[in-house]
Design an enzyme around this catalytic site. Sequence first.
Site, mmCIF file in Angstrom:
data_model
loop_
_atom_site.group_PDB
_atom_site.id
_atom_site.type_symbol
_atom_site.label_atom_id
_atom_site.label_comp_id
_atom_site.label_asym_id
_atom_site.label_seq_id
_atom_site.Cartn_x
_atom_site.Cartn_y
_atom_site.Cartn_z
ATOM 1 N N CYS A 6 1.961 -17.275 -20.207
ATOM 2 C CA CYS A 6 2.709 -16.736 -19.200
ATOM 3 C C CYS A 6 2.126 -15.450 -18.609
ATOM 4 C CB CYS A 6 4.288 -16.262 -19.538
ATOM 5 S SG CYS A 6 5.110 -17.670 -20.315
ATOM 6 N N PRO A 38 1.798 -10.760 -14.010
ATOM 7 C CA PRO A 38 0.465 -10.717 -13.029
ATOM 8 C C PRO A 38 -0.630 -10.525 -13.770
ATOM 9 C CG PRO A 38 1.935 -8.717 -13.413
ATOM 10 C CD PRO A 38 2.476 -9.686 -14.232
ATOM 11 N N GLY A 39 -0.995 -10.369 -15.003
ATOM 12 C CA GLY A 39 -2.316 -10.289 -15.406
ATOM 13 C C GLY A 39 -2.570 -9.318 -16.331
ATOM 14 N N LYS A 65 -1.756 -8.359 -19.565
ATOM 15 C CA LYS A 65 -1.911 -8.717 -20.824
ATOM 16 C C LYS A 65 -3.480 -9.584 -20.844
ATOM 17 C CE LYS A 65 2.638 -8.457 -22.759
ATOM 18 N NZ LYS A 65 3.171 -8.240 -21.289
ATOM 19 N N ASP A 75 0.443 -19.811 -16.008
ATOM 20 C CA ASP A 75 1.684 -19.324 -15.671
ATOM 21 C C ASP A 75 2.706 -20.676 -15.326
ATOM 22 O OD1 ASP A 75 2.938 -16.592 -15.547
ATOM 23 O OD2 ASP A 75 3.957 -17.676 -14.116
ATOM 24 N N ASP A 130 4.211 -14.498 -23.648
ATOM 25 C CA ASP A 130 4.993 -13.292 -23.192
ATOM 26 C C ASP A 130 6.147 -14.154 -22.214
ATOM 27 O OD1 ASP A 130 5.835 -11.022 -22.705
ATOM 28 O OD2 ASP A 130 4.780 -10.710 -20.797
ATOM 29 N N CYS A 144 10.778 -9.236 -23.463
ATOM 30 C CA CYS A 144 11.408 -7.663 -23.244
ATOM 31 C C CYS A 144 12.966 -7.650 -23.606
ATOM 32 C CB CYS A 144 10.865 -7.066 -22.128
ATOM 33 S SG CYS A 144 11.374 -8.188 -20.576
#
Length: 545
Positions: free
Chosen positions: A377, A380-381, A383, A401, A445, A498
Amino acid sequence: MRAQKPREIAFRVLLEHRDGAHFLEYLLERAFAKGSISPADRGLAQELAYGLVRWEKTLDWLIDQKTRERPEKPALQILLRLGLYQLFWLDRIPDHAAVHETVELAKHLGFKSQAGFINAVLRGSLRDRDATRQKLAELRERDPAKGLSHPDWLYQRWRERWGEPDVRRLMEWNNQPPPTYARVNTIKTDAAQLAAVWRREGVRFRACVGTFPLSIPGSGSTTSILQSAPATQARESTTDTSQSSPSPLNGERAGVRGENTPNAPPVPQDLATAEGIRAPVEQRDDLTTSKTFPLPPQPQDVATPKLLPLAFLKGERRGEGSYQAEHSTIVFELLDHPPLATLRSFQDGWFYIQDPSTLLSVHELDPQPGETILDMCSAPGGKTTYIAALTGNQSKLVATDLSPARLDMVRENCARLGVTSVDIEPWSAVLGQAATRQFDRILIDAPCSNTGVMRRRVEVRWRVRPEELQRLVKEQRDLLEHASQLLKPGGVIVYSTCSLEPEENSELVQAFLAAHANFKLERERTLLPFRDATDGAYAARILHS
């Protein structure tokens, strides 16, 4: 283009926001594109819009006190919220301006017959200011969900889990404007070089360190790379962690959206998260501080590092021979800066906007050069690019993604940050090769309820519902199941969210392990804002035997 007025922008955006079709960030950005607006007015429009959403429940209670609970039409309710928010929450707007501008806006929008009523409510509130403040304080004690503007069901859920003192601290945390953090991109530079460039670019900053002293290669000491502070206080709010003890290590990670100060546009929901921005937009903090609900002490001396209870920020060794042992993780808190997208250091990819708590999941992954790694996932990049940095661009990294459109953000950020070790592929292509292609390490994620990052995502508290958790859990379970099919024997999966909710975290992992005897949990960690002074997050490291 005609100059736009910030209160009118906020009103129109909030009126459209009521139907729930679009995120607030998107509506603001679209509104700003319709005409010219100064940086300061842009910041005020954002502060008003975000503040009214964040404090909606408390504001409506206050309106009821002033109107004898008479139902108001949506447009009039927003106008009343707008005026009262300026009077009781903002420091930088004079009382007469708050009242006058709100009344004039009502007239301009076609509410001339209600302008007198609005004027009477606001002026009456000014006369009763001390009594109103006392009532607000009593409300926070008597009815915390209403006084701290959170849904009743979420307050009750959290109170049952953690108890009254901690749930209050969590809700207070959620109502604070978040700092902006930047991760040094070690593919292109180091902390000392970036600090020197930032000084020339007019960026004020300070280093963030874990629970141990920070040693930055090439700098000799922490303070040698930090910019000295002017006598004035920084504009943003920060959390004082000097009294916080390190987490007993149940965990760490997060996702976030930025909020704003003058001189900066907002972060559209589909362009940024806690881990990054996509040019040309940028992330900043809130415009003002609170009168009724004071924020934590402001930093006086940026030469003093900001302590965070995240030991991995000091770049500790994950294991003997670990590649990460050679690379310190350096994160800065940005105290004041020009629009980020205008900085050469940003354009050249020397740093990436990323909350420190989002880094934990990558450290739990412990990526090594030469390995095949999947970021499931990835948009936007943040990780993805961090994995590349920790492995010196020497891993065989695949980023995918669930949303193909969001992969464009990954491409842009990889290009800007100089990431050359990644293949960006649609999820359908990766899943279709599960029988013939496997990975040494997989990061998930997962999409989640975001209950750990409510201070950054102001709408989450009103959007999330109990039934939504069940839908998310099914999607998260499916992702973990797919990862198990793509992992080599002996490999590692890191599952992170999160969220603060056990259904999305430990309970989901335990259910997966119960159904897969060939997998075991090595460790799991949870960050709690009221305990760890950072955004809420969860990460589990799962091994394939």
